[in-house]
Design a protein around this motif. Structure first.
Motif, PDB file in Angstrom:
ATOM      1  N   ARG A  20       0.763  -1.336  -0.049  1.00  0.00           N
ATOM      2  CA  ARG A  20       0.075  -0.002   0.030  1.00  0.00           C
ATOM      3  C   ARG A  20       0.970   1.189   0.144  1.00  0.00           C
ATOM      4  O   ARG A  20       0.279   2.513  -0.326  1.00  0.00           O
ATOM      5  CB  ARG A  20      -0.924  -0.183   1.293  1.00  0.00           C
ATOM      6  N   TYR A 107      -5.478   0.334  -5.418  1.00  0.00           N
ATOM      7  CA  TYR A 107      -5.400   1.404  -4.706  1.00  0.00           C
ATOM      8  C   TYR A 107      -5.966   2.786  -4.790  1.00  0.00           C
ATOM      9  O   TYR A 107      -6.506   2.784  -6.029  1.00  0.00           O
ATOM     10  CB  TYR A 107      -3.547   1.554  -5.065  1.00  0.00           C
ATOM     11  N   PRO A 108      -6.244   3.439  -4.065  1.00  0.00           N
ATOM     12  CA  PRO A 108      -6.944   4.889  -4.062  1.00  0.00           C
ATOM     13  C   PRO A 108      -6.056   5.934  -5.157  1.00  0.00           C
ATOM     14  O   PRO A 108      -4.939   5.514  -5.280  1.00  0.00           O
ATOM     15  CB  PRO A 108      -6.765   5.649  -2.580  1.00  0.00           C
ATOM     16  N   PRO A 112      -0.745   7.660  -0.725  1.00  0.00           N
ATOM     17  CA  PRO A 112      -1.107   7.088   0.480  1.00  0.00           C
ATOM     18  C   PRO A 112      -0.745   7.932   1.662  1.00  0.00           C
ATOM     19  O   PRO A 112       0.265   8.851   1.510  1.00  0.00           O
ATOM     20  CB  PRO A 112      -0.120   5.611   0.564  1.00  0.00           C
ATOM     21  N   ASP A 117      -2.100   2.834  10.337  1.00  0.00           N
ATOM     22  CA  ASP A 117      -3.629   2.411  10.408  1.00  0.00           C
ATOM     23  C   ASP A 117      -4.153   2.681   9.107  1.00  0.00           C
ATOM     24  O   ASP A 117      -5.397   2.659   9.094  1.00  0.00           O
ATOM     25  CB  ASP A 117      -4.177   3.133  11.631  1.00  0.00           C
ATOM     26  N   TRP A 118      -3.506   3.383   8.181  1.00  0.00           N
ATOM     27  CA  TRP A 118      -3.984   3.760   7.072  1.00  0.00           C
ATOM     28  C   TRP A 118      -4.101   2.555   5.983  1.00  0.00           C
ATOM     29  O   TRP A 118      -3.456   1.842   5.612  1.00  0.00           O
ATOM     30  CB  TRP A 118      -3.080   4.887   6.191  1.00  0.00           C
ATOM     31  N   ARG A 119      -5.562   2.254   5.670  1.00  0.00           N
ATOM     32  CA  ARG A 119      -5.727   1.083   4.784  1.00  0.00           C
ATOM     33  C   ARG A 119      -5.133  -0.346   4.877  1.00  0.00           C
ATOM     34  O   ARG A 119      -4.514  -0.661   4.023  1.00  0.00           O
ATOM     35  CB  ARG A 119      -5.723   1.594   3.346  1.00  0.00           C
ATOM     36  N   ASP A 121      -6.425  -2.821   4.798  1.00  0.00           N
ATOM     37  CA  ASP A 121      -7.053  -3.620   3.852  1.00  0.00           C
ATOM     38  C   ASP A 121      -6.391  -3.696   2.604  1.00  0.00           C
ATOM     39  O   ASP A 121      -6.491  -5.063   1.987  1.00  0.00           O
ATOM     40  CB  ASP A 121      -8.683  -3.558   3.756  1.00  0.00           C
ATOM     41  N   LEU A 122      -5.525  -3.115   2.271  1.00  0.00           N
ATOM     42  CA  LEU A 122      -4.994  -3.336   1.058  1.00  0.00           C
ATOM     43  C   LEU A 122      -3.759  -4.269   0.955  1.00  0.00           C
ATOM     44  O   LEU A 122      -2.719  -3.893   1.087  1.00  0.00           O
ATOM     45  CB  LEU A 122      -4.252  -1.696   0.315  1.00  0.00           C
ATOM     46  N   THR A 123      -4.007  -5.701   1.039  1.00  0.00           N
ATOM     47  CA  THR A 123      -3.189  -6.522   1.171  1.00  0.00           C
ATOM     48  C   THR A 123      -3.444  -7.472   0.021  1.00  0.00           C
ATOM     49  O   THR A 123      -4.561  -7.682  -0.519  1.00  0.00           O
ATOM     50  CB  THR A 123      -3.050  -7.298   2.291  1.00  0.00           C
ATOM     51  N   LYS A 126      -6.318 -10.266   0.496  1.00  0.00           N
ATOM     52  CA  LYS A 126      -7.678  -9.986  -0.101  1.00  0.00           C
ATOM     53  C   LYS A 126      -8.066 -10.543  -1.379  1.00  0.00           C
ATOM     54  O   LYS A 126      -9.106 -10.783  -1.568  1.00  0.00           O
ATOM     55  CB  LYS A 126      -7.939  -8.438  -0.008  1.00  0.00           C
TER      56      LYS A 126
END
Length: 359
Positions: A20, A107-108, A112, A117-119, A121-123, A126
């Motif tokens: 991320r 990715y957004p 980043p 603690d930022w995102r 979930d971007l692993t 998933k």
């Protein structure tokens, strides 16, 4: 061709080296850019033994010629078996390129935020299963516990011998959330311009001392501290080993001596800094994906060996320089990633005993 950027390694928090944050790094598992189309064991197969090569390093290198290369990373893999490491032979190495547009499914759109603690979930987990040992795509699981996946039989055997046997027989234990001990030590790869002027002010001196201390800690960690000679002694030994007419090596030494702990040189579209006039490539093969020309992008320096836990390079990994050539147009891979070309150059005979760093 722009300025040459030189790379150094240092320790940092592990979360900063996750996909991320688009890191450049050494060791551990690859921080894949494309989280869905993850390469498998067959994509990084050693040309000598047939086993999958192990992740060595990655360089995040965006190419802003078009939107498709807004995110772009080059991955380098190497076989750890000493018998596969041969003089002036890159058969034990593999290079892969991945790239994504700024707008993509993972990715957004915006950059980043540098927070743990930022995102989270971007692993890659998933999207797909990866090998518990090396991070490659993993089509199979441990038949007994079903908790971990593997890219191939050989890595399942390695994991069983290095701790999974105990975990598998104890249902309450969970897989460790840290790089597998089979992998190289995980370090951040940072770069700066080779031509940046060294200031003598107090701030720069403090920064230099900080880097030297971090470097010393790394060497202690890898068992290298206590075996190093002084820079003066090493320089003398080096020059005594080199023939007077070897101008290429002399140029190599003069450039490297300015930043003796550099582990990488980045100069996309430029020229490699070879270590010898011998065994330079006559031609570079075309891109296997689009058939276009390749160009030099970066090279890995022998100093990196000092940080890989390779205490006896004569019986393990060794190289003079590893030069990486990539598609000049950075074409769009059909499967999310594609192979690039690496040229391994060594100094053989007496010169192979050269120390790997001046520090």
């Amino acid at each position: 061709m722009g300025e040459v950027d030189i790379g150094f390694v240092e320790e940092c928090e592990r979360w900063r080296l996750q996909s991320r944050f688009f890191p450049s790094k050494v060791g551990g598992e690859p921080a894949w850019l494309d989280l869905k189309n993850v390469p498998g064991a067959e994509d990084v197969q050693c040309g000598t033994c047939g086993d999958p090569c192990v992740f060595l390093c990655q360089v995040y290198a965006p190419y802003f010629a078009n939107d498709a290369t807004f995110h772009r990373t080059i991955f380098v893999f190497v076989c750890k078996k000493s018998e596969c490491c041969k003089d002036n032979d890159g058969g034990n190495l593999k290079v892969l390129r991945e790239q994504l547009g700024r707008k993509n499914e993972f990715y957004p759109f915006d950059a980043p935020e540098e927070r743990e603690d930022w995102r989270p979930d971007l692993t890659v987990d998933k999207w797909t299963k990866t090998c518990h040992v090396c991070g490659l795509s993993a089509p199979s699981k441990c038949a007994k516990c079903r908790k971990v996946s593997y890219c191939c039989r050989s890595h399942q055997v390695i994991d069983w011998k290095t701790g999974h046997k105990e975990m598998c027989n104890d249902p309450s234990r969970k897989p460790e959330d840290s790089p597998h001990k089979f992998l190289f030590p995980e370090l951040e790869l940072i770069t700066e311009s080779e031509n940046s002027e060294d200031s003598e002010d107090e701030g720069d001196e403090m920064e230099k001392e900080k880097r030297e201390m971090e470097k010393y800690k790394l060497m202690v960690k890898t068992g290298k501290a206590g075996t190093l000679q002084s820079e003066k002694d090493i320089d003398g030994d080096l020059m005594n080993m080199v023939d007077d007419e070897d101008e290429v090596f002399t140029e190599f030494r003069s450039r490297v001596d300015k930043h003796p702990d550099q582990v990488l040189r980045y100069d996309r579209g430029g020229s490699p800094l070879y270590i010898s006039a011998d065994h330079q490539p006559d031609h570079i093969p075309k891109c296997e994906e689009c058939g276009g020309d390749r160009q030099f992008e970066f090279q890995i320096m022998p100093q990196l060996l000092n940080y890989l836990g390779c205490l006896d390079v004569m019986k393990g990994l060794d190289w003079g320089v590893l030069t990486i050539f990539t598609c000049k147009n950075s074409c769009i891979p059909k499967s999310g990633y594609c192979s690039e070309f690496v040229w391994k150059q060594d100094i053989v005979g007496q010169k192979k005993n050269l120390p790997k760093t001046n520090t």
